[in-house]
Structure formats: structure tokens, C-alpha cells
Design a protein around this motif. Structure first.
Motif, short mmCIF file in Angstrom:
data_model
loop_
_atom_site.label_atom_id
_atom_site.label_comp_id
_atom_site.label_asym_id
_atom_site.label_seq_id
_atom_site.Cartn_x
_atom_site.Cartn_y
_atom_site.Cartn_z
N ARG A 30 84.69 27.86 -52.92
CA ARG A 30 84.43 28.20 -51.51
C ARG A 30 83.40 27.24 -50.91
O ARG A 30 83.58 26.77 -49.79
N GLY A 31 82.31 26.97 -51.62
CA GLY A 31 81.21 26.17 -51.08
C GLY A 31 81.33 24.69 -51.32
O GLY A 31 80.53 23.91 -50.80
N ARG A 32 82.29 24.27 -52.15
CA ARG A 32 82.56 22.84 -52.41
C ARG A 32 81.30 22.07 -52.78
O ARG A 32 81.03 20.97 -52.29
N LEU A 33 80.50 22.66 -53.65
CA LEU A 33 79.21 22.08 -54.02
C LEU A 33 79.38 20.71 -54.68
O LEU A 33 80.25 20.53 -55.54
N GLU A 34 78.53 19.76 -54.28
CA GLU A 34 78.55 18.40 -54.83
C GLU A 34 77.19 18.07 -55.44
O GLU A 34 76.16 18.62 -55.05
N PRO A 35 77.16 17.15 -56.41
CA PRO A 35 75.90 16.73 -57.01
C PRO A 35 74.93 16.21 -55.95
O PRO A 35 75.34 15.55 -54.99
N ALA A 60 74.45 31.84 -60.81
CA ALA A 60 74.66 30.85 -59.75
C ALA A 60 73.62 29.72 -59.83
O ALA A 60 73.95 28.55 -59.64
N ILE A 61 72.36 30.07 -60.10
CA ILE A 61 71.32 29.04 -60.25
C ILE A 61 71.74 28.04 -61.33
O ILE A 61 71.67 26.82 -61.13
N GLN A 62 72.18 28.57 -62.46
CA GLN A 62 72.53 27.70 -63.59
C GLN A 62 73.77 26.86 -63.31
O GLN A 62 73.82 25.67 -63.66
N LEU A 63 74.78 27.45 -62.68
CA LEU A 63 75.99 26.68 -62.36
C LEU A 63 75.69 25.59 -61.34
O LEU A 63 76.24 24.49 -61.42
N ALA A 64 74.81 25.89 -60.39
CA ALA A 64 74.43 24.88 -59.40
C ALA A 64 73.69 23.72 -60.07
O ALA A 64 73.94 22.55 -59.77
N LYS A 65 72.80 24.04 -61.00
CA LYS A 65 72.07 22.99 -61.72
C LYS A 65 73.02 22.17 -62.59
O LYS A 65 72.87 20.95 -62.70
N LEU A 66 74.00 22.83 -63.20
CA LEU A 66 74.98 22.10 -64.02
C LEU A 66 75.80 21.12 -63.17
O LEU A 66 76.29 20.11 -63.68
N ALA A 81 72.92 19.95 -58.56
CA ALA A 81 72.32 20.32 -57.27
C ALA A 81 70.87 20.71 -57.45
O ALA A 81 70.41 21.00 -58.56
N GLU A 82 70.14 20.73 -56.33
CA GLU A 82 68.79 21.30 -56.29
C GLU A 82 68.90 22.72 -55.77
O GLU A 82 69.70 22.99 -54.86
N VAL A 83 68.09 23.63 -56.32
CA VAL A 83 68.26 25.04 -56.02
C VAL A 83 66.96 25.68 -55.55
O VAL A 83 65.93 25.59 -56.21
N ALA A 84 67.04 26.36 -54.41
CA ALA A 84 65.99 27.28 -53.97
C ALA A 84 66.54 28.69 -54.11
O ALA A 84 67.75 28.90 -54.00
N THR A 85 65.68 29.65 -54.36
CA THR A 85 66.16 31.02 -54.49
C THR A 85 65.12 32.01 -54.01
O THR A 85 63.92 31.74 -54.06
N GLY A 138 65.78 27.11 -64.05
CA GLY A 138 65.87 25.78 -63.44
C GLY A 138 65.71 25.74 -61.94
O GLY A 138 65.88 24.68 -61.33
N ALA A 139 65.38 26.88 -61.30
CA ALA A 139 65.19 26.87 -59.85
C ALA A 139 64.09 25.89 -59.46
O ALA A 139 63.03 25.84 -60.08
N ASP A 140 64.36 25.10 -58.41
CA ASP A 140 63.41 24.08 -57.96
C ASP A 140 62.40 24.63 -56.96
O ASP A 140 61.30 24.10 -56.83
N ARG A 141 62.78 25.66 -56.25
CA ARG A 141 61.89 26.25 -55.24
C ARG A 141 62.11 27.76 -55.25
O ARG A 141 63.24 28.24 -55.14
#
Length: 330
Positions: free
Chosen positions: A139-144, A161-167, A170-174, A189-192
Motif C-alpha cells: 500500500r505505502g510503496r516504501l523505498e530505501p 512495522a518498525i523492523q520491516l521498515a528498517k529492513l 528506511a528511517e523510522v519515527a514512532t 531500531g527506531a530513529d526518532r
């Protein structure tokens, strides 16, 4: 076999431990002896509002399960007796779910359980893994290199979701509500980390992105969160929610920013019997199992209950603020 039956629509007390016939696998089904069953918010909503198939009552809830294959249907090709599997299947009212000692599962929906984790952790994983995968990657078409805001990152879907985004690179805020949860998401691994009760999350995201907004916002909370998040998304960015938008949602900011709205309900293939998508779900679980066994992905189980205490598990999930997942054990 023993199973928890939802005997009526209502409070957790409508969940009763009873004896029911053990199912028999046919065609492409496998019979699984269930060692653990995940408890998800959707289970509590179904109990409160009724199943998707109200004419088929009483019902056995529970979409997530993990166990060992005891027997197989005549057309089964993927699995054999003794295989350890995990899956998201049943529990919506059309077919019995995982709050039981046994279940029959379409083999196309299942995957081999990650070898490195317990049945308990495996049972907590399928629904949240598939939900987060589809929301972020499809749905979100996330890219590196993109920046993502994950709402409620310490929750069941959020922590995955945090972990899949990092894999994905991506950079992740939560957003979180406590220091305990902040420590947890930082380990993931959350960045913010944004304490949403004390800080305006939109202002924090804009500060993080030099005023532009996140490339993708993932709403796992619902209610007002979707609409409040529109200003936190960059122009032409994506926002994905796993909840139904409120009828009175004001879409003006989203429209002015040309946002792409994504709706994610991973149960759709089960509800509609869409075989192609069910096979895709099985493939997602197999890839995630590889990542889990490689130490790149972990599943957090906060509390377990014996099968007979399903009502207590529901009460805990409904109370909110659970770190990770709740699981029933046989």
C-alpha cells in the motif's frame, strides 16, 4: 477436542471452554495440533460486534496459530506429518479459528515455522507480519532512504512495522506513551521516538524532515489519528491506515497535499476466498521466517494465558497499551 466457543455477542465472558468434534482435513487442508494461538484486537471486535458470518454460531475465534501437522488431505503437497507450521487462517466465523486444540488449514496459507523461535512467538506473528508487510511495502510503496512515521510502534503491528521498515532501508519515527515503550522501540531500531502525550507529533515529524513531512505515515491506531496525521505527510506522500476511516473525516488537508490514501485489511483474502492472495500471504510468512531465523526480525510476546483463560486475554487486549502480543497456550 477442547475449544473456546464464542456463544453470543458480548463481553469476554461469552467465551466458553467446551468439547467439540475434532476436524478432519480434506483436499488441500492440513490438520494442525495447535500449541499456541495469537490474540489480536480483531478477535475482541468480532466478539463485541459479531462474526462476519453471524448465521454460523457459536464460533471459534482466533486467526493466528502455530503447531505441528498431524495429518494431511489427499491433495496436500507443501507439508507432511510432523512439520512445524504457523499461519493466519480461520477465526472470522466462516471456518473455526485457533482457540482450540486442533484446526484444519488450507496449506496455501501456511508456512514452515521459524526454527529459532518458540511456538508461542510464532503464533503471535502471522497477522501482524502480513498487515505490516502489505501496509508498508505494497500500500505505502516504501523505498530505501524514505522516512516513515509508525503510530504506536510498541504495539503488535507497530513493533513489526518498525523492523520491516528498517529492513527496507528506511528511517523510522514512532509514537509511544511511556519510557518503557520508548526503550523497546529504540531497541527495534527506531530513529526518532515521539512521546505523543507530551509532544505534538506533527511538529516533531516536520522538525525531523526539515519541514517537508514523512514520505509515509502508517496509522495503526484509528479514530482521529488518520486525519491528524495528514499535515505530517510530505506533498504527494502516502498515508496508510489499518482502521476504517471515521465517517466525519475531513479530507481537505490530504487533498491539498495530494496524498495517496492506502487502506489495509489483511483479512480480505480470507473473507473473500481469494486464493492468489492467500498464497501470497503464505509466501510473506516464509520470507519473514527466513528473516527471523537470520536474527533480523523479532516478535515480542508480552503475556501468555492458558486456552481456558481466553476471556482474561481478551480483557487485557481490550484494555490497550499491551507491549507486543498476547498468546493463548495449549
Amino acid at each position: 477436542m477442547k475449544a473456546i466457543l464464542m456463544t453470543a455477542v458480548g463481553k469476554p465472558e461469552v467465551l466458553k471452554l467446551q468439547e467439540v468434534p475434532q476436524p478432519i482435513p480434506t483436499n488441500k487442508e492440513i490438520l494442525v495440533k495447535i500449541f499456541a494461538a495469537g490474540v489480536n484486537p480483531i478477535d475482541t471486535k468480532i466478539r463485541q460486534r459479531g462474526t462476519f458470518f453471524p448465521e454460523q454460531m457459536p464460533a471459534i475465534l482466533g486467526c493466528d496459530g502455530a503447531g505441528i501437522v498431524e495429518s494431511v488431505g489427499n491433495d496436500v503437497q507443501k507439508f507432511g506429518v510432523g512439520d512445524e507450521v504457523y499461519f493466519c487462517y480461520g477465526g472470522l466465523g466462516a471456518s473455526p479459528g485457533n482457540y482450540a486444540e486442533y484446526i484444519t488449514v488450507d496449506e496455501r496459507c501456511a508456512a514452515l515455522k521459524p526454527k529459532s523461535i518458540s511456538f508461542t512467538a510464532a503464533a503471535a506473528a502471522p497477522l501482524v507480519l502480513i498487515t505490516a508487510w502489505e501496509a508498508l511495502y505494497e500500500r505505502g510503496r516504501l523505498e530505501p532512504g524514505e522516512k516513515v512515521l509508525v503510530h504506536a510502534g510498541a504495539g503488535g503491528v507497530g513493533h513489526v512495522a518498525i523492523q520491516l521498515a528498517k529492513l527496507k532501508g528506511a528511517e523510522v519515527a514512532t509514537t509511544v506513551s511511556s519510557q518503557e515503550k520508548a526503550n523497546f522501540v529504540t531497541q527495534l531500531g527506531a530513529d526518532r521516538v515521539i512521546f505523543y502525550k507530551e509532544t505534538d507529533f506533527v511538529a516533531s515529524v516536520l522538525d525531523w524532515t526539515n519541514g517537508e513531512g514523512a514520505d509515509l505515515v502508517f496509522d495503526t491506531v484509528g479514530g482521529d489519528t488518520l486525519e491528524k496525521s495528514f499535515p505530517a505527510v510530505r506533498l504527494y506522500g502516502d498515508i496508510v491506515t489499518i482502521l476504517e476511516p471515521k465517517a466525519n473525516t475531513v479530507w481537505k488537508v490530504a487533498r491539498n497535499r495530494n496524498l495517496r490514501i492506502g487502506l489495509e485489511l489483511m483479512l480480505t483474502p480470507l473473507l473473500l476466498g481469494n486464493v492468489e492472495s492467500l498464497i501470497h500471504h503464505g509466501n510473506i510468512l516464509q520470507q519473514c521466517a527466513n528473516w527471523i531465523d537470520a536474527g533480523k526480525l523479532k516478535i515480542e510476546v508480552s503475556q501468555t494465558f492458558p486456552l481456558a483463560s481466553a476471556a482474561k486475554a481478551h480483557a487485557l487486549v481490550e484494555a490497550g497499551s499491551v507491549l507486543g502480543k498476547v498468546v493463548l497456550l495449549n
